[in-house]
Design a protein around this motif. Structure first.
Motif, PDB file in Angstrom:
ATOM      1  N   ARG A 179       6.409  13.636 -11.525  1.00  0.00           N
ATOM      2  CA  ARG A 179       7.174  13.658 -12.785  1.00  0.00           C
ATOM      3  C   ARG A 179       6.336  14.245 -13.927  1.00  0.00           C
ATOM      4  O   ARG A 179       6.854  15.004 -14.745  1.00  0.00           O
ATOM      5  CB  ARG A 179       7.632  12.244 -13.147  1.00  0.00           C
ATOM      6  CG  ARG A 179       8.642  11.658 -12.209  1.00  0.00           C
ATOM      7  CD  ARG A 179       9.967  12.319 -12.286  1.00  0.00           C
ATOM      8  NE  ARG A 179      10.517  12.070 -13.603  1.00  0.00           N
ATOM      9  CZ  ARG A 179      11.605  12.642 -14.068  1.00  0.00           C
ATOM     10  NH1 ARG A 179      12.266  13.471 -13.337  1.00  0.00           N
ATOM     11  NH2 ARG A 179      12.035  12.374 -15.275  1.00  0.00           N
ATOM     12  N   ILE A 180       5.073  13.897 -13.987  1.00  0.00           N
ATOM     13  CA  ILE A 180       4.209  14.456 -15.032  1.00  0.00           C
ATOM     14  C   ILE A 180       3.993  15.942 -14.790  1.00  0.00           C
ATOM     15  O   ILE A 180       3.992  16.742 -15.726  1.00  0.00           O
ATOM     16  CB  ILE A 180       2.871  13.688 -15.090  1.00  0.00           C
ATOM     17  CG1 ILE A 180       3.112  12.300 -15.661  1.00  0.00           C
ATOM     18  CG2 ILE A 180       1.850  14.439 -15.929  1.00  0.00           C
ATOM     19  CD1 ILE A 180       1.904  11.401 -15.621  1.00  0.00           C
ATOM     20  N   LEU A 191       0.824  -1.206   0.000  1.00  0.00           N
ATOM     21  CA  LEU A 191       0.000   0.000   0.000  1.00  0.00           C
ATOM     22  C   LEU A 191       0.858   1.256   0.000  1.00  0.00           C
ATOM     23  O   LEU A 191       0.639   2.179  -0.805  1.00  0.00           O
ATOM     24  CB  LEU A 191      -0.940  -0.004   1.208  1.00  0.00           C
ATOM     25  CG  LEU A 191      -1.825   1.240   1.363  1.00  0.00           C
ATOM     26  CD1 LEU A 191      -2.823   1.309   0.223  1.00  0.00           C
ATOM     27  CD2 LEU A 191      -2.537   1.217   2.703  1.00  0.00           C
ATOM     28  N   ILE A 192       1.841   1.301   0.872  1.00  0.00           N
ATOM     29  CA  ILE A 192       2.725   2.476   0.932  1.00  0.00           C
ATOM     30  C   ILE A 192       3.527   2.613  -0.357  1.00  0.00           C
ATOM     31  O   ILE A 192       3.707   3.721  -0.876  1.00  0.00           O
ATOM     32  CB  ILE A 192       3.640   2.379   2.173  1.00  0.00           C
ATOM     33  CG1 ILE A 192       2.804   2.534   3.442  1.00  0.00           C
ATOM     34  CG2 ILE A 192       4.744   3.431   2.133  1.00  0.00           C
ATOM     35  CD1 ILE A 192       3.552   2.211   4.716  1.00  0.00           C
ATOM     36  N   GLY A 193       4.012   1.498  -0.899  1.00  0.00           N
ATOM     37  CA  GLY A 193       4.752   1.542  -2.166  1.00  0.00           C
ATOM     38  C   GLY A 193       3.901   2.033  -3.324  1.00  0.00           C
ATOM     39  O   GLY A 193       4.358   2.801  -4.172  1.00  0.00           O
ATOM     40  N   THR A 194       2.646   1.600  -3.361  1.00  0.00           N
ATOM     41  CA  THR A 194       1.737   2.041  -4.420  1.00  0.00           C
ATOM     42  C   THR A 194       1.452   3.535  -4.322  1.00  0.00           C
ATOM     43  O   THR A 194       1.463   4.249  -5.330  1.00  0.00           O
ATOM     44  CB  THR A 194       0.421   1.243  -4.357  1.00  0.00           C
ATOM     45  OG1 THR A 194       0.715  -0.137  -4.471  1.00  0.00           O
ATOM     46  CG2 THR A 194      -0.524   1.665  -5.462  1.00  0.00           C
ATOM     47  N   ILE A 195       1.213   4.004  -3.103  1.00  0.00           N
ATOM     48  CA  ILE A 195       0.955   5.442  -2.913  1.00  0.00           C
ATOM     49  C   ILE A 195       2.194   6.257  -3.271  1.00  0.00           C
ATOM     50  O   ILE A 195       2.094   7.302  -3.923  1.00  0.00           O
ATOM     51  CB  ILE A 195       0.493   5.707  -1.470  1.00  0.00           C
ATOM     52  CG1 ILE A 195      -0.899   5.103  -1.256  1.00  0.00           C
ATOM     53  CG2 ILE A 195       0.480   7.198  -1.160  1.00  0.00           C
ATOM     54  CD1 ILE A 195      -1.359   5.116   0.187  1.00  0.00           C
ATOM     55  N   ALA A 196       3.378   5.776  -2.877  1.00  0.00           N
ATOM     56  CA  ALA A 196       4.618   6.484  -3.204  1.00  0.00           C
ATOM     57  C   ALA A 196       4.864   6.503  -4.717  1.00  0.00           C
ATOM     58  O   ALA A 196       5.271   7.531  -5.277  1.00  0.00           O
ATOM     59  CB  ALA A 196       5.793   5.836  -2.484  1.00  0.00           C
ATOM     60  N   ALA A 197       4.625   5.387  -5.385  1.00  0.00           N
ATOM     61  CA  ALA A 197       4.823   5.334  -6.838  1.00  0.00           C
ATOM     62  C   ALA A 197       3.841   6.250  -7.566  1.00  0.00           C
ATOM     63  O   ALA A 197       4.209   6.930  -8.527  1.00  0.00           O
ATOM     64  CB  ALA A 197       4.664   3.895  -7.336  1.00  0.00           C
ATOM     65  N   ALA A 198       2.598   6.278  -7.109  1.00  0.00           N
ATOM     66  CA  ALA A 198       1.613   7.177  -7.724  1.00  0.00           C
ATOM     67  C   ALA A 198       1.993   8.637  -7.492  1.00  0.00           C
ATOM     68  O   ALA A 198       1.888   9.464  -8.406  1.00  0.00           O
ATOM     69  CB  ALA A 198       0.219   6.898  -7.167  1.00  0.00           C
ATOM     70  N   GLY A 199       2.457   8.962  -6.290  1.00  0.00           N
ATOM     71  CA  GLY A 199       2.900  10.330  -6.009  1.00  0.00           C
ATOM     72  C   GLY A 199       4.104  10.725  -6.847  1.00  0.00           C
ATOM     73  O   GLY A 199       4.175  11.840  -7.379  1.00  0.00           O
ATOM     74  N   TYR A 200       5.066   9.811  -7.000  1.00  0.00           N
ATOM     75  CA  TYR A 200       6.248  10.089  -7.820  1.00  0.00           C
ATOM     76  C   TYR A 200       5.857  10.281  -9.286  1.00  0.00           C
ATOM     77  O   TYR A 200       6.350  11.187  -9.951  1.00  0.00           O
ATOM     78  CB  TYR A 200       7.261   8.950  -7.685  1.00  0.00           C
ATOM     79  CG  TYR A 200       8.496   9.155  -8.520  1.00  0.00           C
ATOM     80  CD1 TYR A 200       9.451  10.091  -8.168  1.00  0.00           C
ATOM     81  CD2 TYR A 200       8.710   8.392  -9.673  1.00  0.00           C
ATOM     82  CE1 TYR A 200      10.585  10.279  -8.944  1.00  0.00           C
ATOM     83  CE2 TYR A 200       9.826   8.568 -10.443  1.00  0.00           C
ATOM     84  CZ  TYR A 200      10.775   9.513 -10.079  1.00  0.00           C
ATOM     85  OH  TYR A 200      11.875   9.696 -10.855  1.00  0.00           O
ATOM     86  N   GLY A 201       4.981   9.425  -9.789  1.00  0.00           N
ATOM     87  CA  GLY A 201       4.530   9.569 -11.177  1.00  0.00           C
ATOM     88  C   GLY A 201       3.792  10.876 -11.402  1.00  0.00           C
ATOM     89  O   GLY A 201       4.006  11.556 -12.411  1.00  0.00           O
ATOM     90  N   PHE A 202       2.945  11.254 -10.457  1.00  0.00           N
ATOM     91  CA  PHE A 202       2.237  12.527 -10.550  1.00  0.00           C
ATOM     92  C   PHE A 202       3.223  13.683 -10.557  1.00  0.00           C
ATOM     93  O   PHE A 202       3.084  14.633 -11.329  1.00  0.00           O
ATOM     94  CB  PHE A 202       1.253  12.662  -9.383  1.00  0.00           C
ATOM     95  CG  PHE A 202       0.509  13.966  -9.363  1.00  0.00           C
ATOM     96  CD1 PHE A 202      -0.498  14.209 -10.280  1.00  0.00           C
ATOM     97  CD2 PHE A 202       0.827  14.957  -8.446  1.00  0.00           C
ATOM     98  CE1 PHE A 202      -1.182  15.413 -10.270  1.00  0.00           C
ATOM     99  CE2 PHE A 202       0.156  16.160  -8.424  1.00  0.00           C
ATOM    100  CZ  PHE A 202      -0.855  16.393  -9.343  1.00  0.00           C
TER     101      PHE A 202
END
Length: 126
Positions: free
Chosen positions: A38-39, A25-36
């Motif tokens: 970068r975009i 869960l934490i990894g998914t939230i962190a990856a989504a935040g990082y992707g957001f």
């Protein structure tokens, strides 16, 4: 084991599965935040690579875009559109010049001279 009982309840595996689920869960939230992120930083990166004259404006619009998203769209537009070339094209359209008179669309004289010319006599004899 009956159909009603829950597997892994009150065992060490239960705790391990909760830890794995929390990490995912934490990894998914962190990856989504990082992707957001970068975009969202895309206009600033493009302005840096093009050495854009309005880098400060694009940076400010990108940061304001976190609150008002339409401002981020404006930052993307400013970063990706070559303003000088667009203004030249608008000026040419305003003056009534057509697209064929722009230097990008003209054919050079060397290209024209390399095409074999057919004379009128050759056409009549054919």
């Amino acid at each position: 084991m009956s159909l009603v009982s829950m597997p892994f309840v009150d065992t060490g595996v239960d705790t391990a599965l909760h830890i794995v689920a929390a990490v995912v869960l934490i990894g998914t939230i962190a990856a989504a935040g990082y992707g957001f992120w970068r975009i969202h930083e895309l206009p600033i990166q493009k302005a840096h690579t093009k050495e854009h004259h309005q880098l400060g404006l694009i940076t400010a619009l990108t940061w304001i875009g976190f609150i008002w998203h339409w401002v981020w769209v404006l930052a993307v537009f400013i970063a990706f559109v070559d303003g000088e070339q667009a203004l030249r094209r608008i000026r040419d359209i305003w003056k009534g010049d057509d697209a064929s008179s722009s230097p990008q669309n003209n054919v050079s004289e060397t290209q024209v001279n390399t095409v074999p010319a057919i004379s009128k006599k050759e056409i009549e004899n054919a």
